[in-house]
Design an enzyme around this catalytic site. Structure first.
Site, short mmCIF file in Angstrom:
data_model
loop_
_atom_site.label_atom_id
_atom_site.label_comp_id
_atom_site.label_asym_id
_atom_site.label_seq_id
_atom_site.Cartn_x
_atom_site.Cartn_y
_atom_site.Cartn_z
N GLY A 1 3.27 2.09 10.71
CA GLY A 1 4.19 3.20 10.50
C GLY A 1 5.00 3.57 11.72
O GLY A 1 5.66 4.60 11.76
N HIS B 1 -9.15 1.08 5.71
CA HIS B 1 -7.82 1.24 6.31
C HIS B 1 -7.93 2.15 7.54
O HIS B 1 -8.72 3.09 7.55
CB HIS B 1 -6.84 1.82 5.28
CG HIS B 1 -5.43 1.79 5.76
ND1 HIS B 1 -4.91 2.74 6.60
CD2 HIS B 1 -4.43 0.88 5.56
CE1 HIS B 1 -3.65 2.43 6.88
NE2 HIS B 1 -3.33 1.31 6.26
N SER C 1 4.19 -2.40 10.16
CA SER C 1 5.65 -2.47 10.22
C SER C 1 6.22 -3.82 9.77
O SER C 1 7.21 -4.30 10.33
CB SER C 1 6.15 -2.10 11.61
OG SER C 1 5.79 -0.76 11.92
N ASN D 1 0.87 -1.17 0.00
CA ASN D 1 0.00 0.00 0.00
C ASN D 1 0.91 1.23 0.00
O ASN D 1 1.56 1.51 1.00
CB ASN D 1 -0.88 -0.04 1.26
CG ASN D 1 -1.65 1.24 1.48
OD1 ASN D 1 -1.76 2.08 0.58
ND2 ASN D 1 -2.18 1.41 2.68
N GLU E 1 -6.19 4.52 8.54
CA GLU E 1 -6.01 5.96 8.26
C GLU E 1 -7.30 6.58 7.72
O GLU E 1 -7.60 7.74 7.98
CB GLU E 1 -4.83 6.15 7.28
CG GLU E 1 -3.50 5.94 7.99
CD GLU E 1 -2.39 5.39 7.11
OE1 GLU E 1 -2.48 5.46 5.87
OE2 GLU E 1 -1.41 4.86 7.68
N LYS F 1 0.07 4.27 -0.14
CA LYS F 1 -0.54 5.45 0.50
C LYS F 1 -0.35 6.67 -0.41
O LYS F 1 -0.44 6.53 -1.62
CB LYS F 1 0.04 5.65 1.90
CG LYS F 1 -0.04 4.35 2.72
CD LYS F 1 0.30 4.51 4.17
CE LYS F 1 0.17 3.16 4.85
NZ LYS F 1 0.38 3.20 6.29
N GLU G 1 -4.59 -5.22 11.12
CA GLU G 1 -3.53 -4.22 11.26
C GLU G 1 -3.70 -3.48 12.59
O GLU G 1 -4.49 -2.53 12.67
CB GLU G 1 -3.61 -3.20 10.13
CG GLU G 1 -3.49 -3.80 8.75
CD GLU G 1 -3.01 -2.75 7.76
OE1 GLU G 1 -1.89 -2.91 7.25
OE2 GLU G 1 -3.72 -1.77 7.51
P1 PGA Z 1 3.43 0.13 7.61
O1 PGA Z 1 1.93 0.34 7.08
O2 PGA Z 1 3.93 -1.14 6.96
O3 PGA Z 1 4.18 1.35 7.13
O4 PGA Z 1 3.37 0.00 9.08
C1 PGA Z 1 1.04 -0.74 6.99
C2 PGA Z 1 -0.29 -0.29 6.48
O5 PGA Z 1 -0.74 0.82 6.82
O6 PGA Z 1 -0.95 -1.02 5.72
#
Ligand code: PGA
Length: 251
Positions: A173, A95, A213, A9, A97, A11, A167
């Site tokens: 992140g 997601h 992560s 992803n 976010e 983003k 997640e």
């Molecule tokens: P990340 O993001 O691997 O940077 O932690 C995962 C995600 O948001 O799908």
């Protein structure tokens, strides 16, 4: 046996040119891999170019969101039919976010899942608890509620194509990965819930990705767990070499 599914992803990263450069380096690194389903989720603006660049390859194209109405006066939104037209096969829905910054709720997530499945898009349905929820001992309750509400109204025959991404919000992140044991425990719980809500067959076929992560150094261990069927990768999916290493770990 569930085929591992590993998605990057991106983003809000990479313009069209950067997206094409990535694919040029990435393709030769994963060209021969048939035992992992490989997915790229670029921003909307790179979907069309990648649709052409990925044509005939072993990499599937995924959008990061979809609106739940078919068409109309919804400035700034993108419909499922528009994604079909660009040969997207997958779409990320719910997601954290989106939930955190754009007001998405279990109900709007449910509406998006309905429209995605209706149009033959395979949704990557994201769920996960916050740090405060985990520390309050509420992980199971939160995740269960998200699954129940997100899948409200679906029959077993509707959801065979669904992918679930667990997640934990505190791991996204942050560099803090859930331990393999923490992730496996929640994955097993989600699978048991699918069995209870639908059938053993559904709980057997639905793939559950871990996200938060994931990187080359921890992917192998996570993916070796019995109920972890793939990864949804953010940061480490931005470099072709590191994402290819994660894909290799899923073989
Ligand atoms: P990340 O993001 O691997 O940077 O932690 C995962 C995600 O948001 O799908």
């Amino acid at each position: 046996m569930r085929k591992p599914v590993i998605a990057a992803n991106w983003k809000m990263h990479k313009n069209r040119d950067e997206a094409l450069e990535y694919v040029e380096s990435f393709l030769p690194l994963v060209r021969d891999i048939a035992t992992v389903e490989i997915i790229l989720a670029p921003p909307y603006t790179a979907l069309e170019s990648l649709s052409e660049a990925l044509h005939g390859t072993n990499i599937r194209l995924c959008a990061q969101n979809v609106f739940f109405e078919e068409e109309g006066a919804f400035t700034g939104e993108i419909s499922a039919a528009m994604l079909n037209n660009l040969n997207c096969t997958h779409v990320i829905v719910g997601h954290s976010e989106r939930r955190q910054y754009f007001g998405e709720t279990d109900e709007t997530v449910n509406n998006r899942l309905i429209v995605a499945l209706k149009h033959g898009l395979n949704p990557i349905f994201c769920i996960g608890e916050t740090l405060a929820q985990r520390e309050a001992g509420k992980t199971q309750e939160v995740v269960e509620t998200q699954v129940r509400n997100g899948l409200k109204g679906f029959e077993a025959s509707d959801i065979g194509q669904l992918i679930i991404a667990y997640e934990p919000v505190w791991a996204i992140g942050t560099g803090k990965t859930a331990t393999t044991e923490q992730a496996q425990t929640v994955h097993a719980m989600i699978r048991a819930l699918l069995g209870e809500l639908y059938s053993e067959k559904i709980s057997d076929i639905i793939r559950i990705q871990y996200g938060g992560s994931v990187k080359p150094s921890n992917a192998g261990e996570l993916l070796a767990s019995p109920d972890i069927d793939g990864a949804l990768v953010g940061g480490a999916g931005l470099k072709p070499e590191s994402f290819a290493e994660i894909v290799q770990a899923g073989r």
